[in-house]
Design a protein around this motif. Sequence first.
Motif, PDB file in Angstrom:
ATOM      1  N   LEU A  39       1.043  -1.251   0.003  1.00 49.26           N
ATOM      2  CA  LEU A  39       0.003  -0.082  -0.050  1.00 49.26           C
ATOM      3  C   LEU A  39       0.849   1.332   0.053  1.00 49.26           C
ATOM      4  O   LEU A  39       2.076   1.480   0.445  1.00 49.26           O
ATOM      5  N   ILE A  40       0.340   2.259  -0.748  1.00 50.06           N
ATOM      6  CA  ILE A  40       1.223   3.587  -0.575  1.00 50.06           C
ATOM      7  C   ILE A  40       0.360   4.491   0.236  1.00 50.06           C
ATOM      8  O   ILE A  40      -0.703   4.871   0.030  1.00 50.06           O
ATOM      9  N   SER A  41       0.993   5.171   1.319  1.00 50.43           N
ATOM     10  CA  SER A  41       0.293   6.165   2.394  1.00 50.43           C
ATOM     11  C   SER A  41       0.884   7.605   1.619  1.00 50.43           C
ATOM     12  O   SER A  41       1.947   7.785   1.421  1.00 50.43           O
ATOM     13  N   ILE A  42       0.185   8.512   2.058  1.00 54.87           N
ATOM     14  CA  ILE A  42       0.343   9.859   1.599  1.00 54.87           C
ATOM     15  C   ILE A  42      -0.233  10.575   2.718  1.00 54.87           C
ATOM     16  O   ILE A  42      -1.386  10.583   3.359  1.00 54.87           O
ATOM     17  N   PRO A  43       0.422  11.572   3.340  1.00 54.12           N
ATOM     18  CA  PRO A  43       0.053  12.177   4.602  1.00 54.12           C
ATOM     19  C   PRO A  43      -1.517  12.881   4.277  1.00 54.12           C
ATOM     20  O   PRO A  43      -1.674  13.507   3.191  1.00 54.12           O
ATOM     21  N   ASP A  44      -2.252  13.050   5.350  1.00 56.28           N
ATOM     22  CA  ASP A  44      -3.521  13.908   5.302  1.00 56.28           C
ATOM     23  C   ASP A  44      -3.298  15.355   4.840  1.00 56.28           C
ATOM     24  O   ASP A  44      -2.641  16.038   5.185  1.00 56.28           O
ATOM     25  N   GLY A  45      -4.105  15.710   3.827  1.00 59.67           N
ATOM     26  CA  GLY A  45      -4.165  17.001   3.320  1.00 59.67           C
ATOM     27  C   GLY A  45      -3.194  17.352   2.326  1.00 59.67           C
ATOM     28  O   GLY A  45      -3.152  18.383   1.605  1.00 59.67           O
ATOM     29  N   ALA A  46      -2.173  16.501   2.117  1.00 57.37           N
ATOM     30  CA  ALA A  46      -1.106  16.749   1.160  1.00 57.37           C
ATOM     31  C   ALA A  46      -1.756  16.915  -0.245  1.00 57.37           C
ATOM     32  O   ALA A  46      -1.242  17.838  -1.104  1.00 57.37           O
ATOM     33  N   PRO A  47      -2.478  16.114  -0.961  1.00 59.81           N
ATOM     34  CA  PRO A  47      -3.179  16.141  -2.070  1.00 59.81           C
ATOM     35  C   PRO A  47      -3.708  17.427  -2.328  1.00 59.81           C
ATOM     36  O   PRO A  47      -3.744  18.253  -3.131  1.00 59.81           O
TER      37      PRO A  47
END
Length: 149
Positions: A60-68
């Motif tokens: 799985l790939i995780s990205i921090p909340d709010g980054a997109p």
Amino acid sequence: MLRVEHGRVWLKLTDRAGGCGRCDEPGGCHSVQISHVFGPPQGEFVLPASIPVSPGDRVLISIPDGAPLNAALVSYGLGTLLLLAGAATGSLLAPEGGGDLYAVAGGAAGLLLAWTLNRVLTRSRNWRSHLRLELAPDGACMSPPQGSQ
């Protein structure tokens, strides 16, 4: 996952979700197709190997909340803001009867400035650190980083 070399992982995306998921159904808006205007999206990319993995593993790939949202606001919001500010400035500086031409020139200058600033931001380590991607084993539940509660 395709391969692991020198502490980096080559990944291939398998899930291509986009929009509401009704793109090709009757009544779907097909809006995700705007992302294919300049060719199909790149299906492979490289990330640092932060967990032990082997070729063929699913991750799985995780990205921090709010980054997109932050990236979209800077990318699109900055362009929109500078386009309007440039057009307004051009109109204010225009001699009598030349407002439209000056507004177009000012808007183009605003877009050029936004494009330049976005290029500078993508090269900034500080900016990229807020957009970091992390790997997790398939099926893992990603927990928020320490202290972000």
